[in-house]
Design an enzyme around this catalytic site. Sequence first.
Site, PDB file in Angstrom:
ATOM      1  N   ARG A 122      22.124  17.401 -13.364  1.00  0.00           N
ATOM      2  CA  ARG A 122      20.974  16.511 -13.641  1.00  0.00           C
ATOM      3  C   ARG A 122      20.778  15.441 -12.570  1.00  0.00           C
ATOM      4  O   ARG A 122      20.155  14.410 -12.812  1.00  0.00           O
ATOM      5  CB  ARG A 122      21.086  15.850 -15.013  1.00  0.00           C
ATOM      6  CG  ARG A 122      21.094  16.837 -16.145  1.00  0.00           C
ATOM      7  CD  ARG A 122      20.633  16.207 -17.450  1.00  0.00           C
ATOM      8  NE  ARG A 122      20.581  17.214 -18.480  1.00  0.00           N
ATOM      9  CZ  ARG A 122      21.598  17.561 -19.252  1.00  0.00           C
ATOM     10  NH1 ARG A 122      22.751  16.934 -19.125  1.00  0.00           N
ATOM     11  NH2 ARG A 122      21.468  18.504 -20.143  1.00  0.00           N
ATOM     12  N   LYS A 144      10.299  13.971  -1.405  1.00  0.00           N
ATOM     13  CA  LYS A 144       9.729  15.237  -1.879  1.00  0.00           C
ATOM     14  C   LYS A 144      10.730  16.341  -1.577  1.00  0.00           C
ATOM     15  O   LYS A 144      11.122  16.531  -0.433  1.00  0.00           O
ATOM     16  CB  LYS A 144       8.413  15.549  -1.162  1.00  0.00           C
ATOM     17  CG  LYS A 144       7.212  14.826  -1.743  1.00  0.00           C
ATOM     18  CD  LYS A 144       5.926  15.357  -1.126  1.00  0.00           C
ATOM     19  CE  LYS A 144       4.721  14.613  -1.679  1.00  0.00           C
ATOM     20  NZ  LYS A 144       3.473  15.014  -0.996  1.00  0.00           N
ATOM     21  N   GLU A 186       2.718  15.489  13.354  1.00  0.00           N
ATOM     22  CA  GLU A 186       2.952  14.548  12.237  1.00  0.00           C
ATOM     23  C   GLU A 186       3.113  13.110  12.745  1.00  0.00           C
ATOM     24  O   GLU A 186       2.781  12.167  12.042  1.00  0.00           O
ATOM     25  CB  GLU A 186       4.195  14.961  11.438  1.00  0.00           C
ATOM     26  CG  GLU A 186       4.102  16.333  10.771  1.00  0.00           C
ATOM     27  CD  GLU A 186       3.354  16.337   9.431  1.00  0.00           C
ATOM     28  OE1 GLU A 186       2.810  15.287   9.047  1.00  0.00           O
ATOM     29  OE2 GLU A 186       3.309  17.408   8.799  1.00  0.00           O
ATOM     30  N   LYS A 228       5.349   5.672   6.970  1.00  0.00           N
ATOM     31  CA  LYS A 228       5.501   6.489   5.765  1.00  0.00           C
ATOM     32  C   LYS A 228       6.144   5.677   4.640  1.00  0.00           C
ATOM     33  O   LYS A 228       5.724   5.754   3.480  1.00  0.00           O
ATOM     34  CB  LYS A 228       6.331   7.742   6.060  1.00  0.00           C
ATOM     35  CG  LYS A 228       6.530   8.581   4.801  1.00  0.00           C
ATOM     36  CD  LYS A 228       6.797  10.021   5.048  1.00  0.00           C
ATOM     37  CE  LYS A 228       6.801  10.761   3.689  1.00  0.00           C
ATOM     38  NZ  LYS A 228       7.051  12.182   3.813  1.00  0.00           N
ATOM     39  N   GLU A 238       2.648  10.092  -5.506  1.00  0.00           N
ATOM     40  CA  GLU A 238       1.349  10.592  -5.052  1.00  0.00           C
ATOM     41  C   GLU A 238       0.284  10.612  -6.147  1.00  0.00           C
ATOM     42  O   GLU A 238      -0.316  11.640  -6.433  1.00  0.00           O
ATOM     43  CB  GLU A 238       1.512  11.990  -4.436  1.00  0.00           C
ATOM     44  CG  GLU A 238       0.334  12.327  -3.517  1.00  0.00           C
ATOM     45  CD  GLU A 238       0.570  13.587  -2.685  1.00  0.00           C
ATOM     46  OE1 GLU A 238       1.614  13.678  -2.027  1.00  0.00           O
ATOM     47  OE2 GLU A 238      -0.296  14.449  -2.701  1.00  0.00           O
ATOM     48  N   ARG A 242      -0.577   7.899  -1.386  1.00  0.00           N
ATOM     49  CA  ARG A 242       0.314   8.828  -0.682  1.00  0.00           C
ATOM     50  C   ARG A 242      -0.459  10.052  -0.178  1.00  0.00           C
ATOM     51  O   ARG A 242      -0.054  10.695   0.785  1.00  0.00           O
ATOM     52  CB  ARG A 242       1.489   9.247  -1.578  1.00  0.00           C
ATOM     53  CG  ARG A 242       2.516  10.046  -0.809  1.00  0.00           C
ATOM     54  CD  ARG A 242       3.854  10.165  -1.536  1.00  0.00           C
ATOM     55  NE  ARG A 242       4.767  10.985  -0.759  1.00  0.00           N
ATOM     56  CZ  ARG A 242       6.061  11.048  -0.931  1.00  0.00           C
ATOM     57  NH1 ARG A 242       6.641  10.307  -1.867  1.00  0.00           N
ATOM     58  NH2 ARG A 242       6.816  11.827  -0.187  1.00  0.00           N
ATOM     59  N   ASN A 246      -1.557  13.325   3.764  1.00  0.00           N
ATOM     60  CA  ASN A 246      -2.026  14.710   3.888  1.00  0.00           C
ATOM     61  C   ASN A 246      -3.213  14.842   4.830  1.00  0.00           C
ATOM     62  O   ASN A 246      -3.896  15.869   4.813  1.00  0.00           O
ATOM     63  CB  ASN A 246      -2.395  15.262   2.503  1.00  0.00           C
ATOM     64  CG  ASN A 246      -1.164  15.390   1.624  1.00  0.00           C
ATOM     65  OD1 ASN A 246      -0.102  15.755   2.102  1.00  0.00           O
ATOM     66  ND2 ASN A 246      -1.306  15.057   0.358  1.00  0.00           N
ATOM     67  N   HIS A 249      -3.961  18.168   6.321  1.00  0.00           N
ATOM     68  CA  HIS A 249      -3.162  19.185   5.629  1.00  0.00           C
ATOM     69  C   HIS A 249      -3.989  20.182   4.814  1.00  0.00           C
ATOM     70  O   HIS A 249      -3.530  21.294   4.585  1.00  0.00           O
ATOM     71  CB  HIS A 249      -2.116  18.520   4.729  1.00  0.00           C
ATOM     72  CG  HIS A 249      -0.937  17.991   5.505  1.00  0.00           C
ATOM     73  ND1 HIS A 249      -1.050  16.985   6.438  1.00  0.00           N
ATOM     74  CD2 HIS A 249       0.381  18.345   5.494  1.00  0.00           C
ATOM     75  CE1 HIS A 249       0.147  16.732   6.951  1.00  0.00           C
ATOM     76  NE2 HIS A 249       1.022  17.540   6.410  1.00  0.00           N
ATOM     77  N   HIS A 253      -3.073  23.891   5.519  1.00  0.00           N
ATOM     78  CA  HIS A 253      -2.520  24.841   4.545  1.00  0.00           C
ATOM     79  C   HIS A 253      -3.333  26.128   4.526  1.00  0.00           C
ATOM     80  O   HIS A 253      -2.771  27.225   4.411  1.00  0.00           O
ATOM     81  CB  HIS A 253      -2.449  24.218   3.150  1.00  0.00           C
ATOM     82  CG  HIS A 253      -1.345  23.208   3.026  1.00  0.00           C
ATOM     83  ND1 HIS A 253      -1.428  22.096   2.222  1.00  0.00           N
ATOM     84  CD2 HIS A 253      -0.138  23.140   3.623  1.00  0.00           C
ATOM     85  CE1 HIS A 253      -0.310  21.395   2.344  1.00  0.00           C
ATOM     86  NE2 HIS A 253       0.485  22.002   3.182  1.00  0.00           N
ATOM     87  N   HIS A 267       3.838  24.816  11.068  1.00  0.00           N
ATOM     88  CA  HIS A 267       3.209  23.824  10.186  1.00  0.00           C
ATOM     89  C   HIS A 267       2.648  22.622  10.967  1.00  0.00           C
ATOM     90  O   HIS A 267       1.499  22.228  10.777  1.00  0.00           O
ATOM     91  CB  HIS A 267       4.205  23.361   9.116  1.00  0.00           C
ATOM     92  CG  HIS A 267       3.674  22.245   8.266  1.00  0.00           C
ATOM     93  ND1 HIS A 267       2.639  22.420   7.375  1.00  0.00           N
ATOM     94  CD2 HIS A 267       3.994  20.921   8.216  1.00  0.00           C
ATOM     95  CE1 HIS A 267       2.361  21.258   6.792  1.00  0.00           C
ATOM     96  NE2 HIS A 267       3.165  20.331   7.283  1.00  0.00           N
TER      97      HIS A 267
HETATM   98  N1  GLY Z   1       4.676  15.118   3.579  1.00  0.00           N
HETATM   99  C1  GLY Z   1       3.808  14.322   2.821  1.00  0.00           C
HETATM  100  C2  GLY Z   1       4.511  13.439   1.847  1.00  0.00           C
HETATM  101  O1  GLY Z   1       5.711  13.285   1.923  1.00  0.00           O
HETATM  102  O2  GLY Z   1       3.901  12.918   0.968  1.00  0.00           O
END
Ligand code: GLY
Length: 372
Positions: A122, A144, A186, A228, A238, A242, A246, A249, A253, A267
């Site tokens: 957990r 993430k 990025e 960031k 997000e 946040r 993107n 993106h 994608h 990417h």
């Molecule tokens: N890679 C985008 C984020 O971490 O929100």
Amino acid sequence: MTETVRVELGVRAYDVIVGPALLEEAGRHIGPLLARPRVAVITDETVAALHLQAFQAALRREGIESEALALPAGEGSKSWPHLSRAVEWLLERRVERADVVVALGGGVIGDLAGFAAAILRRGVRYVQVPSTLLAQVDSSVGGKTGINSPHGKNLVGAFHQPSLVLADIGLLDTLPRRDLLAGYGEVAKYGLLGDAGFFDALERDGARLADGDAAVRSWAVARSVSAKARIVERDETESGDRALLNLGHTFAHALEAATGYCDRLLHGEAVAIGCVLAFEASARLGLCSQEDPVRVAAHFRQMGCRAGLVDIPGDLPDPNRLMELMAQDKKVIAGRMRYVLARGIGRAFVATDVDPDIVRSVLSDGLAAKTR
Ligand code: GLY
């Protein structure tokens, strides 16, 4: 040259340390986190061959024992079978709640090991030691974690913040130039989305970053991480700001899906192209000047990065199919597309109700340039 960026998330706050030779000092940085002097390391075979010995020796110098699992390199490891293998391996090693897992590698390893740590007993703590530019400026920071599903990329995962990130600039020296430049997409994104001064500075100093100048690399990584961190602090999961991360993106994608998530388009390369397309759409919508997309594309080209659909080898689907792929993006809410657009360099925002004809025209002109 070492800089520490604090990600202020209350009880989940942590440091991102950026600088040279951090691998050699890993034991000193990780030691204070440990309840007992042992860690489990998850890495990939490529990174293991280059850096694992030095990393484990650095831990040993501080009296920390370690065992390592090296998974195959590549996106294929971000999958259920490899997640299951990693979790079972950690359980076999009797990793306990108070122990620490280390992710030593690029974005794939960081996401997979972070997710394994999130679900093991957990939730156990983990440390990110990112080995690529993309992982140092983006995926290792912000919590993430996850794997891909046959239904799409990153569809299974959890928000689980690391306890420490060690971004050793020296590890970038072993990165193939193409991967480094992909990660640069990025880096530039942070300037484009919220910091025009950073983009100006990258226009001036980007070439030195690409050519291996450690001071410029440290500065660019720390400034990216800091950008960031400030966004993640405002919106950890997000639900708002946040999404600005993107930028580029949604296009990226779709292009990655169209090219099969393979070497044809990395990417970070897709993100650079996506940023140019997002600025082009913004200009056509009258949000920013016509010069902005030209300037963004010119900078990426000057860096040796891909900057348009014309730079993607082979055929691409027609604009309608690309738009269908864009509509499968995770940012779609109740069937409504959300785009990150810009009112100028450094002034991105999230937009809904964007005229699809404008987006189609951007794609269609980009595809037409491929046949000229
Ligand atoms: N890679 C985008 C984020 O971490 O929100």
